[in-house]
Design an enzyme around this catalytic site. Structure first.
Site, PDB file in Angstrom:
ATOM      1  N   GLY A  10     -13.954 -19.058   9.021  1.00 34.10           N
ATOM      2  CA  GLY A  10     -13.537 -19.922   7.921  1.00 34.10           C
ATOM      3  C   GLY A  10     -12.021 -19.987   7.797  1.00 34.10           C
ATOM      4  O   GLY A  10     -11.313 -19.030   8.126  1.00 34.10           O
ATOM      5  N   ARG A  32      -8.392 -21.210   0.338  1.00 32.30           N
ATOM      6  CA  ARG A  32      -8.291 -20.893  -1.088  1.00 32.30           C
ATOM      7  C   ARG A  32      -7.586 -19.559  -1.338  1.00 32.30           C
ATOM      8  O   ARG A  32      -7.151 -19.284  -2.460  1.00 32.30           O
ATOM      9  CB  ARG A  32      -9.689 -20.877  -1.715  1.00 32.30           C
ATOM     10  CG  ARG A  32     -10.300 -22.264  -1.844  1.00 32.30           C
ATOM     11  CD  ARG A  32     -11.758 -22.204  -2.191  1.00 32.30           C
ATOM     12  NE  ARG A  32     -12.012 -21.452  -3.413  1.00 32.30           N
ATOM     13  CZ  ARG A  32     -13.214 -21.033  -3.795  1.00 32.30           C
ATOM     14  NH1 ARG A  32     -14.271 -21.272  -3.029  1.00 32.30           N
ATOM     15  NH2 ARG A  32     -13.362 -20.363  -4.918  1.00 32.30           N
ATOM     16  N   ASN A  38     -30.013 -17.672  -1.058  1.00 31.06           N
ATOM     17  CA  ASN A  38     -29.763 -17.243   0.313  1.00 31.06           C
ATOM     18  C   ASN A  38     -28.356 -16.665   0.431  1.00 31.06           C
ATOM     19  O   ASN A  38     -27.373 -17.350   0.163  1.00 31.06           O
ATOM     20  CB  ASN A  38     -29.921 -18.435   1.255  1.00 31.06           C
ATOM     21  CG  ASN A  38     -29.550 -18.110   2.692  1.00 31.06           C
ATOM     22  OD1 ASN A  38     -29.603 -16.954   3.108  1.00 31.06           O
ATOM     23  ND2 ASN A  38     -29.160 -19.133   3.433  1.00 31.06           N
ATOM     24  N   ASN A  87      16.773  15.157   3.775  1.00 32.64           N
ATOM     25  CA  ASN A  87      16.081  15.264   5.057  1.00 32.64           C
ATOM     26  C   ASN A  87      16.430  14.164   6.046  1.00 32.64           C
ATOM     27  O   ASN A  87      15.923  14.156   7.165  1.00 32.64           O
ATOM     28  CB  ASN A  87      14.562  15.259   4.827  1.00 32.64           C
ATOM     29  CG  ASN A  87      14.079  14.037   4.076  1.00 32.64           C
ATOM     30  OD1 ASN A  87      14.778  13.511   3.225  1.00 32.64           O
ATOM     31  ND2 ASN A  87      12.878  13.584   4.382  1.00 32.64           N
TER      32      ASN A  87
END
Length: 467
Positions: A33, A37, A193, A389
């Site tokens: 896809g 969006r 689905n 350091n």
């Protein structure tokens, strides 16, 4: 979890996953896809949930089923996905044109050449489906009536534009229809689905060759293989949260919220106290022991392991850190990758620890930075202490011995060694090794000039008056 997963009551989810599938397994994950969006330069399936890309969530769940082959079907952004799965044995198939889900699955044909077994079809933007649910689909596919395919259904609060499944009381599918093509009566059905499906490899591509695109969108729909003449197909159901999809930033936040809510509930079931659960955020791999207390507004990044009886105070952030039993962290502490906090050690407010080990009972209580260091047992680091350091090119290590005391506002210029039991006076800048049990005092002699401050103020007032 949904009751329709067919996991026997005497098996927990982990046990159920350990049962070997009767046939070899291949997994096809659709990720072609455009994701427009999301409005992002990052491929949609690589946006993170709980600190891990959605696609990798799916692959982690799939791994429990020991698949023989794994294929991700991509379109735009192929290079990003290839990099994300590099070295994992996942094959990449490309859908050059977006012609529907059936067409997308067909692109996996070459990657599955010669494969004989079951194929599980998943979606890269549906990241929360569990391994147990996947296995339930495969188990149903292998049942005595051997359906052509098994579809994963769900019943959302708002069925909206989901495709509908019309099935009999035994879960045998009578019809599947996309919302755009459904009648009013079909749209009234609540069983939807999810798009996830299990089908035998021997049937899959034969069926895909038979479907057309005579529908409102002119696309080749994967669900259309269910309605081809021949054997029956079946549906099993799961809960809606497990098949929630992500197509926008808002939906991404929604799925993150679902994941976090479930993880918080799990943590509390396992013996963790969350004082304000909704304000605590976990990563996908956070490990917490028993009797851990987490105060409000704590964030766990990836790679954190917390042992038993630890307290993490409010507004702390932990990532890539290990915390041993009885330690006390925060408030407002930051543990960065490589932080290793020993038993009963204390990391206090506004303290940052990076790639450093604190041995048992060591304390860094206030306003300090300890990086690339080791701090011995029962050492005490005073407020405002830093390990220097980094010189702009390389990192160096600081070693602080057991029982050492570092006075407030000290700077330890690495590489530095502070011996066991040594004391570093407040305000010192340490550039040389300090022997065990020695006092290190690095500051100029104090001098007082009587009346100087009053005279200074008088001069400055006179100057300001003339300005």
């Amino acid at each position: 979890m949904a009751e329709s997963r067919d996991i026997p009551d005497h098996l927990n989810e982990k046990d159920a996953l350990a049962v070997t599938a009767p046939r070899p397994l291949a997994v096809v994950i659709l990720a072609a896809g455009q994701g427009t969006r999301m409005k992002s330069g990052t491929h949609k399936v690589l946006h993170p949930i709980a600190g891990r890309p959605m696609l990798l969530h799916l692959l982690a769940s799939v791994a429990d089923l020991l698949p023989e082959r794994q294929v991700v079907v991509v379109g735009a952004g192929r290079e990003q996905v290839e990099k994300a799965v590099e070295g994992s044995g996942v094959a990449i198939a490309v859908q050059e044109q977006q012609l529907g889900t059936g067409h997308a699955v067909a692109q996996a044909h070459d990657a599955l050449a010669g494969f004989a077994g079951d194929v599980l079809i998943l979606y890269g933007d549906v990241p929360l489906v569990s391994g147990a649910t996947m296995k339930a689909m495969l188990d149903r596919l292998s049942r005595g009536d051997e359906p052509r395919a098994v579809v994963l259904g769900f019943r959302p609060e708002d069925a909206a534009a989901y495709g509908r499944i019309i099935a009999d009381g035994q879960g045998i599918i009578e019809k599947m229809v996309e919302f755009k093509d459904a009648s009013e009566a079909e749209r009234a059905v609540t069983l939807c689905n999810s798009g996830l499906m299990a089908v035998r490899a021997s049937d899959l591509f034969v069926l895909l060759d038979q479907i057309g695109n005579n529908n409102a969108a002119g696309e080749y729909y994967l669900p259309d293989i269910i309605m081809l003449p021949g054997a029956n197909s079946a549906v099993i159901e799961t809960e809606a949260w497990e098949v929630a999809g992500v197509n926008s930033r808002a939906e991404l936040a929604g799925v993150e919220a679902v994941w976090q809510d479930r993880r918080r509930a799990e943590a509390m079931r396992e013996g963790v106290t969350l004082v304000a659960p909704q304000t605590v955020f976990f990563a996908h791999d956070t490990v917490l022991g028993r009797d851990v207390t987490v105060e409000p507004n704590v964030v766990f990044g990836p790679g954190v392991t917390i042992a038993d009886n630890v307290v993490i105070h409010a507004f702390s952030h932990l990532e890539g850190a290990t915390v041993a039993s009885g330690a006390d962290i925060g408030p407002y502490a930051r543990l960065r990758p490589g932080a290793d906090i020993g038993p009963k050690a204390k990391v206090g407010n506004f303290v940052e620890i990076k790639k450093a080990r604190l041995d048992e009972g060591a304390k860094v209580n206030h306003l300090s930075y300890i990086g690339d260091a080791s701090v011995g047992a029962a050492a005490n680091i005073g407020a405002g202490t830093i390990t220097c350091n980094y010189d702009g090119f390389f990192k160096y290590k600081t070693q602080i011995g057991a029982g050492a005391f570092i006075g407030s506002n000290s700077a330890l210029v690495a590489p530095a060694t502070i011996g066991d039991g040594a004391i570093v006076a407040a305000g010192s800048v340490v550039t040389k090794p300090v022997p065990a049990d020695a006092l290190c005092l690095v500051r100029p002699q104090q001098e007082s000039k009587p009346g100087w401050a009053a005279a200074f103020r008088t001069r400055m007032r006179e100057r300001k008056a003339k300005a």
